[in-house]
Design a protein around this motif. Structure first.
Motif, PDB file in Angstrom:
ATOM      1  N   HIS A 528       0.705  -1.250  -0.090  1.00 17.32           N
ATOM      2  CA  HIS A 528      -0.080   0.044  -0.013  1.00 17.32           C
ATOM      3  C   HIS A 528       0.853   1.190   0.010  1.00 17.32           C
ATOM      4  N   ALA A 529       1.912   1.279   1.043  1.00 17.27           N
ATOM      5  CA  ALA A 529       2.947   2.505   0.893  1.00 17.27           C
ATOM      6  C   ALA A 529       3.369   2.740  -0.400  1.00 17.27           C
ATOM      7  N   ARG A 530       3.809   1.663  -0.837  1.00 19.01           N
ATOM      8  CA  ARG A 530       4.727   1.468  -2.402  1.00 19.01           C
ATOM      9  C   ARG A 530       3.654   2.049  -3.507  1.00 19.01           C
ATOM     10  N   GLU A 531       2.203   1.784  -3.369  1.00 20.27           N
ATOM     11  CA  GLU A 531       1.540   2.340  -4.226  1.00 20.27           C
ATOM     12  C   GLU A 531       1.061   3.767  -4.006  1.00 20.27           C
ATOM     13  N   VAL A 532       1.138   4.305  -2.874  1.00 11.98           N
ATOM     14  CA  VAL A 532       0.872   5.637  -2.462  1.00 11.98           C
ATOM     15  C   VAL A 532       2.063   6.524  -3.107  1.00 11.98           C
ATOM     16  N   TRP A 533       3.214   5.942  -2.614  1.00 12.67           N
ATOM     17  CA  TRP A 533       4.427   6.692  -3.056  1.00 12.67           C
ATOM     18  C   TRP A 533       4.764   6.625  -4.363  1.00 12.67           C
ATOM     19  N   GLY A 534       4.419   5.696  -5.177  1.00 14.57           N
ATOM     20  CA  GLY A 534       4.510   5.685  -6.788  1.00 14.57           C
ATOM     21  C   GLY A 534       6.014   5.520  -7.227  1.00 14.57           C
ATOM     22  N   ALA A 535       7.009   5.096  -6.293  1.00 16.91           N
ATOM     23  CA  ALA A 535       8.635   4.811  -6.597  1.00 16.91           C
ATOM     24  C   ALA A 535       9.201   3.971  -5.786  1.00 16.91           C
TER      25      ALA A 535
END
Length: 570
Positions: A528-535
């Motif tokens: 989820h954090a990876r999706e929010v950060w997008g990088a």
């Protein structure tokens, strides 16, 4: 003239208010010593600020003082309700802005874990309370030397340092104090800014207000329209419109502040402090008396809108921060909160140069980054104030109609309600507070960069584009991602098997060679954090803003270039 030379690496701060104290606290967290010269013997008795915005609370969290501060603030269950009333003689308020309490705000942050929210909710605390607490904290810190009663009269730069002339309160004599760096946190009439010949564009607005800070436990009359944080009273359109005054609840117990706005030709000395209070509370009707237990302080103040042409001296040895740089009208709470962000930003940059892991370009970046934020704060404080001041004329507000029982009175009340609900950005502009982008040489381009999100004053769009604040998100263990950052730079990695192992080694090796403290945070399984950060690779600065991001593995040469730019060496 006696001369004192401070030890190498010590920063001299002129001004021991909140901005100077936060700067000293930030530097101390990085292991840097400071000396603060404050002309006053005691902290302020004036309630200049009563709102600490969410971004400032994020900063205090990073400094490790947010929870202690909340312990002395207005209790977190009280909402931030703003009422708009024709008079306390009326049966009820016309309308309200129903802003959430810190508890409600915190729950919203937990429920809306999409990167668009701050890590901390806002808070109410009077500057009178906050500044005294922060000073005590500074005096207990062995890296902070707080000297009260020292009046600075001049400041100038040299090629290898800076110096100030100050009056020693022990003997009344002038002396020179030399330091590697000097920061002027000495307010709107900054001696440091004036000594450097830095122009201040703008100035006072053609009006003034009488401030009366008082105690009263006459709650049944003061809260006739219900609990509130701010209670506003307009003038009728026939008398020029705008806002007549406001009452601020400072502690939800017995401490209040009245602001009575007056035309320049009015003589406020004709009115006692009690009469000023009664006049405001009466709104467009006759004065509304209450029982006043004690008048704490009374003063007048003039709104000012101004921005310094420069934040940095030509030799990059003297800097200014806070009101010395920018002055806003109070609406939105941008004044001191913008100064707190100035101090936090400048703190890591000074520490980096002193410790040797940051280069000289961080100082020009301080001006590039923070001056644009000062411009943003000025603009939106004026927008919010303008909306309030135009309300009366826009509605055609008249005293003999607004509370009348017929259809004309009802229509006017509806019009006032509609106008204020439409123009309610006063404390709902989180984009202004943390949605800006730093455009400076410290933001390193990459192949992942894209068009930045369109600025929205009322929203923060999560992105890891360089120059933006790294989005807040809770990880699977419930901790905020920022709690895993280091005090200096942090490389956040969302690893996939061993794909980034070589890149991580390169960052470790290059950082070690550059003597750059770098924490590497590998977040496995945090989809989820990876999706929010997008990088998948993100370099985060000490202040929580993004320096660089990438999705592909990078080699040593690329890493060297990234760290060289991000730390101000190129």
């Amino acid at each position: 003239m006696p001369v004192e030379k401070l030890p190498s690496g010590t920063v001299l701060i002129v001004g021991g208010g909140p901005v100077g104290l936060v700067l000293a606290t930030t530097l101390a967290k990085h292991g840097v010593r400071t000396v603060i010269l404050e002309r006053n013997w005691t902290t302020t008795k004036w309630p200049k600020m009563d709102l600490t915005i969410a971004r400032s609370m994020e900063i205090y969290r990073r400094l490790g003082i947010s929870e202690q501060l909340r312990d002395i603030a207005v209790p977190s269950h009280y909402p931030f309700t703003c009422l708009f009333s024709s008079s306390l003689h009326a049966d009820k308020a016309i309308t309200s802005w129903d802003l959430p309490s810190p508890d409600e705000f915190r729950q919203r942050i937990h429920d809306q874990n999409d990167g668009s929210m701050p890590a901390e909710p806002w808070m109410r605390i009077s500057q009178e309370v906050f500044e005294a607490w922060l000073k005590r904290l500074g005096e207990e810190n062995p890296l902070i030397d707080f000297r009260a009663g020292w009046k600075v009269t001049d400041a100038n730069e040299t090629d290898d340092g800076a110096q100030v002339t100050a009056i020693n309160p022990e003997n009344g004599e002038e002396c020179e104090i030399h330091a590697d760096y000097v920061v002027g946190c000495d307010g709107a009439h900054s001696i440091v800014r004036n000594s450097m010949g830095i122009t201040l564009n703008g100035g006072p607005i053609h009006a003034f207000a009488v401030l009366v800070h008082f105690r009263s436990k006459d709650l049944s009359r003061l809260r006739k329209h219900g609990q509130f944080w701010h209670l506003f009273f307009p003038n009728p359109a026939s008398e020029g419109g705008s806002i007549k005054g406001a009452l601020i609840a400072q502690d939800e117990v017995d401490t209040w502040t009245i602001h009575r706005f007056m035309r320049p030709d009015m003589d406020h000395t004709q009115y006692s402090s009690e009469e000023v209070i009664y006049d405001v509370l009466g709104g467009m009707d006759k004065p509304y008396p209450i029982k006043v237990d004690e008048i704490l302080v009374r003063s007048t103040w003039t709104p000012s809108v101004a921005l310094a042409e420069s934040y940095v001296g030509p030799k990059q040895r003297i800097f200014i921060a806070g009101d010395a740089c920018h002055q806003t009208v109070p609406t939105g709470g941008y004044g001191m909160n913008t100064g707190i962000a100035d101090a936090y930003d400048l703190g890591w940059k000074l520490a980096g140069v002193i410790k040797g892991w940051a280069g000289p370009k961080v100082f020009s970046a301080y001006e590039d980054e923070r001056r644009s934020c000062g411009e943003l704060a000025l603009k939106w404080s004026q927008v919010h104030m303008g909306n309030l001041m135009k309300m009366s004329s826009a509605v055609g507000l008249e005293a003999d109609v607004i509370e009348s029982p017929g259809s004309e009175g009802q229509d006017m009340r509806v019009a006032m309600h509609t106008y204020l609900q439409t123009n309610d950005g006063h404390n709902q502009s989180i984009g202004v507070e943390m949605g800006y982008r730093y455009n400076s040489s410290l933001s390193v381009p990459s192949t992942l960069d894209q068009t930045p999100p369109e600025f929205n004053p009322r929203a923060f769009t999560p992105t890891t584009l360089p120059g933006y604040r790294a989005p807040h998100v809770f990880l699977t263990d419930g901790t905020p991602i920022a709690d895993h950052f280091g005090d200096e730079f942090t490389l956040v990695v969302f690893p996939d098997a061993s794909e980034f192992n070589s890149s991580i080694r390169c960052f470790r090796d290059v950082a070690q060679r550059r003597n750059l403290p770098l924490r590497i945070v590998q977040l496995k399984g945090e989809d989820h954090a990876r999706e929010v950060w997008g990088a998948r690779l993100v370099l985060v600065r000490p202040d929580g803003f993004v320096s660089w991001h990438e999705n592909a593995a990078v080699g040593e040469d690329a890493v060297d270039r990234v760290l060289e730019c991000a730390t101000g060496f190129n």
